[in-house]
Design a protein around this motif. Structure first.
Motif, mmCIF file in Angstrom:
data_model
loop_
_atom_site.group_PDB
_atom_site.id
_atom_site.type_symbol
_atom_site.label_atom_id
_atom_site.label_comp_id
_atom_site.label_asym_id
_atom_site.label_seq_id
_atom_site.Cartn_x
_atom_site.Cartn_y
_atom_site.Cartn_z
ATOM 1 N N TYR A 38 9.810 136.401 14.967
ATOM 2 C CA TYR A 38 10.361 137.126 13.895
ATOM 3 C C TYR A 38 9.542 137.977 12.971
ATOM 4 C CZ TYR A 38 14.451 134.297 14.991
ATOM 5 O OH TYR A 38 15.468 133.688 15.649
ATOM 6 N N ARG A 159 22.832 140.959 5.592
ATOM 7 C CA ARG A 159 22.019 139.741 6.028
ATOM 8 C C ARG A 159 23.462 138.886 6.619
ATOM 9 N NH1 ARG A 159 20.681 134.245 3.931
ATOM 10 N NH2 ARG A 159 22.627 133.142 3.223
ATOM 11 N N GLU A 160 22.992 138.387 7.840
ATOM 12 C CA GLU A 160 24.045 137.828 8.715
ATOM 13 C C GLU A 160 24.323 136.359 8.404
ATOM 14 O OE1 GLU A 160 23.800 138.806 12.765
ATOM 15 O OE2 GLU A 160 23.761 136.574 13.343
ATOM 16 N N VAL A 161 25.366 135.966 8.164
ATOM 17 C CA VAL A 161 25.557 134.455 7.916
ATOM 18 C C VAL A 161 26.608 133.857 9.037
ATOM 19 C CG1 VAL A 161 25.104 134.520 5.453
ATOM 20 C CG2 VAL A 161 27.425 135.165 5.938
ATOM 21 N N GLU A 162 27.148 132.801 8.611
ATOM 22 C CA GLU A 162 28.007 132.010 9.623
ATOM 23 C C GLU A 162 29.131 132.711 10.088
ATOM 24 O OE1 GLU A 162 27.403 131.015 6.762
ATOM 25 O OE2 GLU A 162 28.704 129.439 5.921
ATOM 26 N N GLY A 163 29.729 132.531 11.260
ATOM 27 C CA GLY A 163 31.045 132.942 11.646
ATOM 28 C C GLY A 163 31.016 134.566 11.726
ATOM 29 N N GLY A 164 29.966 135.309 11.926
ATOM 30 C CA GLY A 164 29.804 136.544 11.971
ATOM 31 C C GLY A 164 30.112 137.487 10.531
ATOM 32 N N LYS A 165 30.054 136.711 9.675
ATOM 33 C CA LYS A 165 30.098 137.424 8.270
ATOM 34 C C LYS A 165 28.868 138.016 7.790
ATOM 35 C CE LYS A 165 33.364 134.386 5.889
ATOM 36 N NZ LYS A 165 33.176 132.908 6.336
ATOM 37 N N VAL A 166 28.991 139.202 7.116
ATOM 38 C CA VAL A 166 27.718 139.922 6.769
ATOM 39 C C VAL A 166 27.878 140.100 5.398
ATOM 40 C CG1 VAL A 166 26.725 142.195 6.840
ATOM 41 C CG2 VAL A 166 27.728 141.066 9.121
ATOM 42 N N HIS A 180 15.449 139.607 10.636
ATOM 43 C CA HIS A 180 16.165 138.696 11.562
ATOM 44 C C HIS A 180 15.980 139.757 12.918
ATOM 45 C CE1 HIS A 180 18.655 136.152 13.787
ATOM 46 N NE2 HIS A 180 19.640 136.666 13.458
ATOM 47 N N ARG B 10 33.187 128.486 0.912
ATOM 48 C CA ARG B 10 33.588 129.704 1.170
ATOM 49 C C ARG B 10 35.014 130.190 1.174
ATOM 50 N NH1 ARG B 10 28.899 133.245 2.370
ATOM 51 N NH2 ARG B 10 27.316 132.107 3.066
ATOM 52 N N LYS B 15 33.503 123.434 3.045
ATOM 53 C CA LYS B 15 33.316 123.382 4.547
ATOM 54 C C LYS B 15 33.224 121.858 4.971
ATOM 55 C CE LYS B 15 30.188 126.121 5.777
ATOM 56 N NZ LYS B 15 28.908 126.959 6.134
ATOM 57 N N PRO B 97 23.360 128.805 6.257
ATOM 58 C CA PRO B 97 22.671 129.789 5.532
ATOM 59 C C PRO B 97 22.593 129.911 4.071
ATOM 60 C CG PRO B 97 24.163 130.561 7.333
ATOM 61 C CD PRO B 97 24.345 128.989 7.066
ATOM 62 N N LYS B 191 33.881 140.380 6.455
ATOM 63 C CA LYS B 191 34.474 139.041 7.351
ATOM 64 C C LYS B 191 34.098 139.257 8.599
ATOM 65 C CE LYS B 191 37.884 137.001 4.472
ATOM 66 N NZ LYS B 191 36.956 137.197 3.648
ATOM 67 N N GLY B 192 33.938 138.058 9.236
ATOM 68 C CA GLY B 192 33.554 138.077 10.826
ATOM 69 C C GLY B 192 35.012 138.369 11.706
ATOM 70 N N LYS B 193 34.954 138.771 12.865
ATOM 71 C CA LYS B 193 35.908 138.895 13.488
ATOM 72 C C LYS B 193 36.967 137.653 14.011
ATOM 73 C CE LYS B 193 32.990 142.147 15.161
ATOM 74 N NZ LYS B 193 32.060 142.080 16.145
ATOM 75 N N SER B 194 35.876 136.689 14.190
ATOM 76 C CA SER B 194 36.334 135.530 14.938
ATOM 77 C C SER B 194 37.112 134.539 13.869
ATOM 78 C CB SER B 194 35.561 134.652 15.550
ATOM 79 O OG SER B 194 36.044 133.451 16.240
ATOM 80 N N ASP B 198 32.292 128.670 13.258
ATOM 81 C CA ASP B 198 30.954 129.391 13.707
ATOM 82 C C ASP B 198 30.312 128.287 14.799
ATOM 83 O OD1 ASP B 198 28.877 131.352 12.953
ATOM 84 O OD2 ASP B 198 27.758 129.541 12.795
ATOM 85 N N GLU B 201 28.602 125.372 13.589
ATOM 86 C CA GLU B 201 29.630 124.238 13.193
ATOM 87 C C GLU B 201 30.667 123.724 14.233
ATOM 88 O OE1 GLU B 201 31.745 126.062 9.925
ATOM 89 O OE2 GLU B 201 29.860 126.389 8.783
ATOM 90 N N LEU B 204 32.960 122.378 20.197
ATOM 91 C CA LEU B 204 33.111 122.590 21.365
ATOM 92 C C LEU B 204 32.674 123.973 21.703
ATOM 93 C CD1 LEU B 204 36.705 121.357 22.116
ATOM 94 C CD2 LEU B 204 34.575 120.084 22.775
ATOM 95 N N HIS B 246 25.081 139.835 18.949
ATOM 96 C CA HIS B 246 24.104 138.954 18.745
ATOM 97 C C HIS B 246 24.689 137.648 17.942
ATOM 98 C CE1 HIS B 246 20.483 137.629 16.238
ATOM 99 N NE2 HIS B 246 20.002 137.459 17.375
ATOM 100 N N ASP B 247 25.556 137.732 17.299
ATOM 101 C CA ASP B 247 26.073 136.644 16.440
ATOM 102 C C ASP B 247 26.368 135.404 17.344
ATOM 103 O OD1 ASP B 247 28.362 138.436 17.028
ATOM 104 O OD2 ASP B 247 29.371 137.346 15.463
ATOM 105 N N GLN B 249 24.700 134.654 20.066
ATOM 106 C CA GLN B 249 23.545 134.269 20.956
ATOM 107 C C GLN B 249 23.139 132.665 20.520
ATOM 108 O OE1 GLN B 249 20.220 136.839 21.168
ATOM 109 N NE2 GLN B 249 18.789 135.430 21.407
ATOM 110 N N GLY B 254 18.649 133.305 18.561
ATOM 111 C CA GLY B 254 19.895 133.320 18.097
ATOM 112 C C GLY B 254 20.165 131.826 17.098
ATOM 113 N N LYS B 255 21.148 131.132 17.709
ATOM 114 C CA LYS B 255 21.616 130.196 16.641
ATOM 115 C C LYS B 255 20.983 128.712 17.561
ATOM 116 C CE LYS B 255 24.986 132.514 14.481
ATOM 117 N NZ LYS B 255 26.399 133.119 14.397
#
Lengths: 261, 322
Positions: A38, A159-166, A180, B10, B15, B97, B191-194, B198, B201, B204, B246-247, B249, B254-255
């Motif tokens: 990194y 900055r990237e956080v969980e669930g693809g949120k930015v 990153h 959030r 959470k 995060p 917002k994320g797309k999905s 995550d 978390e 499965l 990349h999110d 990965q 990645g994660k």
């Protein structure tokens, strides 16, 4: 603009990790050290920023043992202007808080305007030092940075956080940014770059040289020892049967034995 | 010992991993009087009731319109206000995060000990000891706090089961987060797309590797994921080839994931990938190469073509879950 890039030496991912007989330490013999992956993104972002501004100095700095020198020189071969190694002799057990104190001293001594580091080191995966140094300096920080764009003294950062949120921030310099993977593509050192790197200025200092009293560096978080992860029992691998049969067996095992479906 | 748990929310939702931290916190604290929680954000005063029975008698709420969007300054100041009010020995959270942002800040501010991403934990003196994986999971370190007045500790998500203490009346107690200095402003949170949980978390996960061939083929993983409620992951090879983002990965760059079930499809199992998923509780590998390293960590494996195996898996899961 004074751009400081913090790097750490980490074992190559391919290195075997062997524990000493008493489990107190990691055998050093087999380990090949690399620039924490990194941190390469951090170096690249520092170089890109200097190129964009058309002036400035990029200092590649590390707190570590002698072997870190070679890696700092690699950063100089990529295009850094000057190297700075703060020796950890006698402080090998330093925790992240102590390391952050030393690097805070270095950042102050260098009068850096902006600091880049990697979002985490791949050895301990802590993600501490950049954030802690920012706190000690009273600076803002953003970690896990995927986009950086400086306009005057304000950086627009993602900055990237969980669930693809930015998360999108405006940050006033001076500040620290943790790079990153998707921030950029690190350049390779060119042959002339490698030749030149050896002649670039390089300073070797002690924590005391950057105004840090070593007696304030006693670790508050310690590693008492290591062990190998528990061996996984050998799995049941199916081959050579009709696909339908193999899938049925696995689904049944997932339901009845593993109870995860 | 006195333990303060940072309960993350959030978008006004607590959470699920916060329940894991509360469960661990209650065990460390030993009583509801010694356990407190802190919520930071806009409208969080209204969330405190949801923590009743989760072990804490007191829930500090730093509730302000300024905190509607996550911001490191406001959020760490909110947690700090609760620390000042409660004087805990240990501040506990999750290696998310947000936790990874706030905890190092506060440890530096208060000259405290910090331990991150623990996979086991117990009280030791006025601090803790436990374990954490290091070097891509190639070894486990025994770690401990040592002589600090206050310790900041995060646990790895999905490792500790959450179970309700059935005590703790979660009395809301407002605290005020000091205003930030304006040097960092949150402009927006996209917002994320999905809508799926995550990867970090998810309980499965079904992941695809280079053998997926293109991004459209991830549809067969999506079909299977929909049936069992899984989140879709990918190997670095698949991401670098442009088949996945990349999110998605999983692995070293990645994660790090910890699901109950990880299904690896067409993933050979590089050290870097395994660093991110080897602690999954059950691993299923599907690969045409019987010598692929992924079979070495698999609980169950099928040597076969994923394009034949995955649709059949989907069908059988569907029948099973009907």
């Amino acid at each position: 603009m004074k751009i400081l890039v913090l790097i750490k030496q980490t074992p190559d991912t391919e290195s075997k990790i062997r524990l000493s007989g008493d489990g107190k330490s990691i055998e050093q013999g087999d380990i090949k050290y690399i620039i924490n992956p990194y941190d390469e993104f951090a170096i690249e972002e520092g170089l890109k920023l200097k190129e964009k501004l058309g002036s400035g100095e990029v200092v590649i700095a590390s707190f570590g043992g002698e072997t870190a020198k070679e890696l700092i020189v690699k950063g100089l071969a990529m295009g850094g202007d000057r190297g700075l190694l703060i020796s950890n002799a006698g402080l090998e057990g330093a925790d992240s808080l102590a390391i952050a104190k030393v690097l805070t001293g270095a950042i102050k001594a260098e009068k850096a305007d902006v600091v880049f580091c990697g979002k985490q080191a791949i050895d301990d995966d802590n993600m501490h030092v950049g954030t802690m140094a920012a706190e000690m300096l009273g600076w803002p920080h953003v970690n896990v940075v995927t986009k950086f764009d400086l306009n005057g003294t304000t950086a627009r950062v993602e900055r990237e956080v969980e669930g693809g949120k930015v998360e999108v921030y405006d940050v006033t310099l001076p500040a620290i940014f943790g790079a990153h993977k998707s921030l950029n593509t690190p350049r390779y050192a060119s042959l002339p770059g490698i030749m030149k790197a050896k002649k670039k200025p390089f300073d070797l200092k002690t924590p005391g040289d950057v105004g840090v009293d070593p007696s304030t560096l006693k670790a508050k978080a310690v590693i008492k020892g290591y062990k190998y992860p528990p061996e996984k029992p050998k799995g049941q691998i199916f081959a050579g049967e009709p696909v339908e049969v193999m899938v049925e067996k696995v689904v049944k095992l997932l339901r009845q034995e593993a109870k995860v479906i | 010992m006195k333990v303060l748990v940072f309960v993350e929310q959030r978008d006004g939702k607590i959470k699920s991993s916060a329940h894991e931290a509360l469960t661990v916190g209650f065990k460390l604290a030993g009583s509801s009087a010694n356990l407190a929680a802190v919520l930071v954000g806009q409208g969080v005063a209204g969330l405190s009731g949801q923590l009743a029975g989760w072990g804490a008698d007191t829930v500090y709420t730093a509730d302000s319109a300024d905190l509607s969007l996550y911001n490191i300054q406001g959020y760490s100041n909110g947690v700090e206000a609760a620390i000042k009010a409660f004087s805990p020995d240990v501040v506990l959270g999750v290696a998310s995060p947000m936790g990874r942002d706030v905890f190092p800040r506060l440890a530096a501010r208060m000259d405290g000990a910090i331990l991150t991403d623990l996979t086991s934990i117990e009280a030791a003196g006025n601090g803790v000891q436990g374990t954490k994986p290091m070097y891509s999971g190639k070894c486990i370190a025994d770690v401990a706090t040592d002589g600090a007045k206050i310790s900041f500790v995060t646990i790895r998500q999905n490792v500790f089961p959450s179970s309700k203490a059935e005590s703790g009346n979660a009395t809301a107690t407002p605290v005020t987060a000091a205003a930030g200095d304006g040097k960092i402003k949150t402009i927006e949170i996209r917002k994320g797309k999905s809508a799926k949980p995550d990867l970090t978390e998810a309980s499965l996960i079904i992941s695809g590797g280079r053998a997926m061939g293109n991004s459209e083929n991830f549809k067969i993983l999506a079909d299977c994921a929909d049936v069992i409620g899984a989140t879709i992951g990918a190997s670095r090879a698949a991401v670098d080839s442009g088949y996945a983002t990349h999110d998605m990965q999983v692995g070293q760059t990645g994660k790090t994931v910890n699901p109950n079930l990880y299904i690896a499809c067409g993933i050979s199992g590089s050290i870097q990938h395994m660093a991110g998923m080897r602690t999954s509780k059950v691993i299923v590998a599907v690969n045409t190469d019987k010598d692929a390293p992924i079979f070495g960590v698999a609980s169950y494996g099928i040597v076969g073509d994923l394009f034949k195996v995955v649709p059949l898996l989907t069908e059988q899961f569907k029948t099973l879950l009907k």
